[in-house]
Design a protein around this motif. Sequence first.
Motif, PDB file in Angstrom:
ATOM      1  N   ARG A 199      50.668  30.345  34.676  1.00 59.95           N
ATOM      2  CA  ARG A 199      49.494  29.313  34.859  1.00 59.95           C
ATOM      3  C   ARG A 199      48.123  29.868  33.794  1.00 59.95           C
ATOM      4  O   ARG A 199      46.945  29.043  34.094  1.00 59.95           O
ATOM      5  CB  ARG A 199      49.179  28.565  35.950  1.00 59.95           C
ATOM      6  CG  ARG A 199      50.368  27.896  36.448  1.00 59.95           C
ATOM      7  CD  ARG A 199      50.044  27.508  37.873  1.00 59.95           C
ATOM      8  NE  ARG A 199      49.280  26.387  38.206  1.00 59.95           N
ATOM      9  CZ  ARG A 199      49.255  24.909  38.471  1.00 59.95           C
ATOM     10  NH1 ARG A 199      50.748  24.614  38.108  1.00 59.95           N
ATOM     11  NH2 ARG A 199      48.050  24.314  38.492  1.00 59.95           N
ATOM     12  N   GLY A 200      48.155  31.062  33.582  1.00 60.04           N
ATOM     13  CA  GLY A 200      47.079  31.648  33.026  1.00 60.04           C
ATOM     14  C   GLY A 200      45.969  32.459  33.750  1.00 60.04           C
ATOM     15  O   GLY A 200      44.910  32.854  33.189  1.00 60.04           O
ATOM     16  N   ASP A 201      46.217  32.450  35.093  1.00 63.45           N
ATOM     17  CA  ASP A 201      45.023  32.840  35.997  1.00 63.45           C
ATOM     18  C   ASP A 201      45.776  34.228  36.366  1.00 63.45           C
ATOM     19  O   ASP A 201      46.092  34.607  37.665  1.00 63.45           O
ATOM     20  CB  ASP A 201      45.278  32.062  37.301  1.00 63.45           C
ATOM     21  CG  ASP A 201      44.077  32.363  38.401  1.00 63.45           C
ATOM     22  OD1 ASP A 201      43.604  33.420  37.929  1.00 63.45           O
ATOM     23  OD2 ASP A 201      44.146  31.541  39.347  1.00 63.45           O
ATOM     24  N   VAL A 202      45.298  35.291  35.378  1.00 59.64           N
ATOM     25  CA  VAL A 202      45.725  36.744  35.323  1.00 59.64           C
ATOM     26  C   VAL A 202      44.930  37.234  36.642  1.00 59.64           C
ATOM     27  O   VAL A 202      45.398  38.247  37.330  1.00 59.64           O
ATOM     28  CB  VAL A 202      45.495  37.377  34.233  1.00 59.64           C
ATOM     29  CG1 VAL A 202      45.662  38.894  34.198  1.00 59.64           C
ATOM     30  CG2 VAL A 202      46.432  36.913  33.309  1.00 59.64           C
ATOM     31  N   ARG A 203      43.739  37.070  36.788  1.00 59.72           N
ATOM     32  CA  ARG A 203      42.779  37.396  37.689  1.00 59.72           C
ATOM     33  C   ARG A 203      43.441  37.292  39.274  1.00 59.72           C
ATOM     34  O   ARG A 203      43.374  38.192  40.001  1.00 59.72           O
ATOM     35  CB  ARG A 203      41.422  36.954  37.538  1.00 59.72           C
ATOM     36  CG  ARG A 203      40.515  37.601  38.643  1.00 59.72           C
ATOM     37  CD  ARG A 203      39.080  37.079  38.545  1.00 59.72           C
ATOM     38  NE  ARG A 203      39.130  35.513  39.203  1.00 59.72           N
ATOM     39  CZ  ARG A 203      38.933  35.102  40.287  1.00 59.72           C
ATOM     40  NH1 ARG A 203      39.126  35.875  41.480  1.00 59.72           N
ATOM     41  NH2 ARG A 203      38.875  33.783  40.501  1.00 59.72           N
ATOM     42  N   THR A 204      43.506  35.958  39.323  1.00 57.91           N
ATOM     43  CA  THR A 204      44.038  36.032  40.943  1.00 57.91           C
ATOM     44  C   THR A 204      45.430  36.449  41.025  1.00 57.91           C
ATOM     45  O   THR A 204      45.761  36.949  42.041  1.00 57.91           O
ATOM     46  CB  THR A 204      44.454  34.303  41.112  1.00 57.91           C
ATOM     47  OG1 THR A 204      43.201  33.779  40.734  1.00 57.91           O
ATOM     48  CG2 THR A 204      44.847  33.938  42.431  1.00 57.91           C
ATOM     49  N   GLU A 207      44.752  40.146  41.811  1.00 55.78           N
ATOM     50  CA  GLU A 207      44.356  40.244  43.317  1.00 55.78           C
ATOM     51  C   GLU A 207      45.374  40.048  44.089  1.00 55.78           C
ATOM     52  O   GLU A 207      45.490  40.822  45.316  1.00 55.78           O
ATOM     53  CB  GLU A 207      43.231  39.179  43.488  1.00 55.78           C
ATOM     54  CG  GLU A 207      42.093  39.412  42.681  1.00 55.78           C
ATOM     55  CD  GLU A 207      40.861  38.554  42.890  1.00 55.78           C
ATOM     56  OE1 GLU A 207      41.142  37.316  43.574  1.00 55.78           O
ATOM     57  OE2 GLU A 207      39.584  38.531  42.168  1.00 55.78           O
ATOM     58  N   ALA A 208      46.418  39.153  44.194  1.00 56.33           N
ATOM     59  CA  ALA A 208      47.622  38.962  45.088  1.00 56.33           C
ATOM     60  C   ALA A 208      48.209  40.095  45.062  1.00 56.33           C
ATOM     61  O   ALA A 208      48.824  40.596  46.202  1.00 56.33           O
ATOM     62  CB  ALA A 208      48.129  37.694  44.830  1.00 56.33           C
ATOM     63  N   LEU A 209      48.724  40.615  43.950  1.00 59.15           N
ATOM     64  CA  LEU A 209      49.610  41.678  43.859  1.00 59.15           C
ATOM     65  C   LEU A 209      48.993  42.968  44.582  1.00 59.15           C
ATOM     66  O   LEU A 209      49.528  43.901  45.218  1.00 59.15           O
ATOM     67  CB  LEU A 209      49.934  41.991  42.463  1.00 59.15           C
ATOM     68  CG  LEU A 209      50.752  40.965  41.760  1.00 59.15           C
ATOM     69  CD1 LEU A 209      51.092  41.321  40.170  1.00 59.15           C
ATOM     70  CD2 LEU A 209      52.271  41.123  42.466  1.00 59.15           C
ATOM     71  N   GLU A 210      47.458  43.293  44.417  1.00 60.59           N
ATOM     72  CA  GLU A 210      46.913  43.972  44.951  1.00 60.59           C
ATOM     73  C   GLU A 210      46.824  44.000  46.273  1.00 60.59           C
ATOM     74  O   GLU A 210      47.105  45.102  47.169  1.00 60.59           O
ATOM     75  CB  GLU A 210      45.501  44.348  44.489  1.00 60.59           C
ATOM     76  CG  GLU A 210      45.251  44.953  42.793  1.00 60.59           C
ATOM     77  CD  GLU A 210      43.871  44.692  42.290  1.00 60.59           C
ATOM     78  OE1 GLU A 210      43.107  44.012  42.832  1.00 60.59           O
ATOM     79  OE2 GLU A 210      43.850  45.064  41.109  1.00 60.59           O
ATOM     80  N   ARG A 211      46.628  42.878  47.021  1.00 61.34           N
ATOM     81  CA  ARG A 211      46.823  42.676  48.383  1.00 61.34           C
ATOM     82  C   ARG A 211      48.055  42.798  48.951  1.00 61.34           C
ATOM     83  O   ARG A 211      48.287  43.528  49.975  1.00 61.34           O
ATOM     84  CB  ARG A 211      46.240  41.157  48.393  1.00 61.34           C
ATOM     85  CG  ARG A 211      46.235  40.941  50.356  1.00 61.34           C
ATOM     86  CD  ARG A 211      45.609  39.486  50.214  1.00 61.34           C
ATOM     87  NE  ARG A 211      43.942  39.567  49.898  1.00 61.34           N
ATOM     88  CZ  ARG A 211      43.671  38.957  48.701  1.00 61.34           C
ATOM     89  NH1 ARG A 211      44.333  38.385  48.033  1.00 61.34           N
ATOM     90  NH2 ARG A 211      42.301  39.293  48.398  1.00 61.34           N
TER      91      ARG A 211
END
Length: 606
Positions: A355-360, A363-367
Motif C-alpha cells: 500500500r506504499g507505506d514503506v516506513r511502517t 518498523e514492523a520488520l525491525e520489531r
Amino acid sequence: MPPRTNDHAPESGRDTGPAEPAGLSAPSASTGAAAPPGPTNARPGTGDRTGARTDTGSGPATRTRAGAGTGAGTRARAETRARAETRARAETRAGVKTETGAGTKTETETGTGVRTRTRAEAIVRPGPGAEVTGPGPGASPSGVRTASLRRFAATAHRSRGAHLTVCGALLAVAMTAGAVAGGGDRGGSPAGAEAGTDTAPAAGALAAGVLAGGDLDAGIRALQSHLRAQPRDVSAWANLGLAYVEQARTAGDPSRYPQAERAFDRSLALGSGNEQALAGRAALAAARHDFPGALKYADRALEQNPYSERALSSRIDALVELGRYDEAAEAADTADDRRPGVPVFTRYAYVRELRGDVRTAREALERALDGASGPADVAYVATALGQLAWNQGDHETALTHFARALAADEEYLPALEGRARAQAASGDLAGAIGTLEQVVVRSPLPGPLVALGELYEARGADGDRTKAADQYALVDAHAALARAGGVNADLDTALAAADHGDPEAALRAARAEWDRRHSVHTADALAWALHRNGRSEEALPHARRATATGYRNAVFLHHRGMIERATGRDGDARRSLTAALELNPGFSLLGAREARAALEDLEAAR
C-alpha cells in the motif's frame, strides 16, 4: 524481485489461544471465552518463494503487536508458556490413547523407498507392502511426469556445461521421486509394523523436531515410523503433511505436494474438521498457488480455532495474492491482535509495503527482528528487511541485512539470492553471478534462473549467451515439474516467457492467471505480455492498475514507461522511466539499460 508470498517464512508455534495481557490471569467467562485448544502447529511456507521451524517456547515471553508505535498503540502481551506446554502434552497423550489400539492397517506415506545418495542422485523403490497403482480416471499424472522428465533430460542434454547438467539432474530426481508421490505408496503399513505397537515417540514430541530446522528427511522418517505404529494418530498425519510441504519448498520439488495432500486427507478422514489438517491444507493450497482454496481452508480452520497462527497467516497470504488488499489489511490487523509474532509481523509489513507505506513496513520488520528467538527467524526477517531496502534502491543497507541473515543461516537461499541481486546492483557482477550459481544449483527455481540468465547476458563474455539460454530453458522445465505436482505456474511462465521465450505463450499464461486473480503482480505480468505482443494500448490500463496501490516497484514503473512510450505518451513515459531509475537504478541490469536508452531517445526527440 519476484512477488513475495512468504514461502520462506519460519514456522509458527503451537496455537494455544490468545496471548494474555501482561500481568493478567487467564480470561474468565465474563471477559470472553478462551481460544479452543490447538495441537502442535507449525506453519509451512506458502508456495514458491523457501525447513520448517517450530516455536517450542524458548522465545521471549512478551509479544508486541506489529502496529505498536505506528498509530495502533502498544500492547504488551505475556503468554503463560508452561501451562500451554502442559496442555499440549496432555492433548498429545490423549490423542495417542484414543487414536491407537485399532488393529486396522492404513495408508502410510512412507519415504523408506527413497534413498538419496546426493542431491543429484536417488534410488527409488516402493516400501514394503506398497502397492503401485495406475493412473486414475481423467488425465494421467504419470503421463504428465514422464513428458516433463523427457523435457528435463532434453534440456540437460543441450547443456554445454556441468552447471546445467546438475540442475537438470536435480529436476529429474524430483520427477523420479514424484512417481512415488503420485501413487506408489498406497498400500498398507510396511511389513513388521503393527498398529497399536508403541514403538515410536508421540507425534507431539516429533513435531517440534521434524519442523524445527534440523534434518527434515530424518524427521519425516521418524513420523513415518510413528504412523506405522499408530496409524490413527490424527495429529501425526497432519504433521507429516506439513513436513512434505516443507520438503517441497526447501528442495524446490513440487512432486512432494501430492504426498502432503494425501496425508492431510488421511488426517481429516480420521478426525473430521480438525483444525491442524485444515490449516495445513490452506498452506498446501497456497504453495500450489490455489489461493481461493487457501482462503477456503484457512477460514474453515479459523472456525475451529480463531487463534491458529498458521491459518491466520495463510488467510493474509491468500487475500494478498488474490489482490484483495483492503481485506488483507483487515486480516493482518486481526492476526496482529490475536497472534503477534514473527509470521504475522512479516505479513503485516508486506501488506503495508504493497500500500506504499514503506516506513511502517520497515518498523514492523525491525520489531520482528528484535523479537526473533532463533537463527531461522533472524534469517527470515533480516532477508525481508534486505528485500525491502533493495526495492527502495538502498543496496548497501540491503547487503548489510542479507549478511546478517547469512550469519544466522549460511545456507538460506532467499538471502543468497537477495545478496546476488544487491551485488549486481552495486557493480559486483562476478560476485553476483557466483552467488546465483550457488543458488540455482541447489534450488533451480524460476526467479533466480531468470536473474542468472540476465546476468550472463549483461556480462557478455564468450559463451554467456548460451549459458543464459540454458537458464531460460530450465525455467520452462521447472514449470512442467510444478504443474505435475499440482502447482499453477502461469505467473512464472508469463514473466519469463515475455522477455526470454515465446511472447504468445507469455500472453496465454498471463491471461489465465488474470482470470484467476487480480493482484498487482498479475496486472503487471498481463500488461507486459500484451506489450510484448504489440498490443500496448490494451496493456496500458493494466500497467496503470499495477502501480495504483502505491506499491513502490521499479520493475512495474519500467514496464509502464515502456508501454506509455509505445502508445505515444512521451511525457508520461519520461516520468515513469525516470521514477523507476530513481527508485532502484539496479532493479535489473538489462531492464535499467533499456530504460536509460529509452530516456535518451525520448530526450533526443523533444
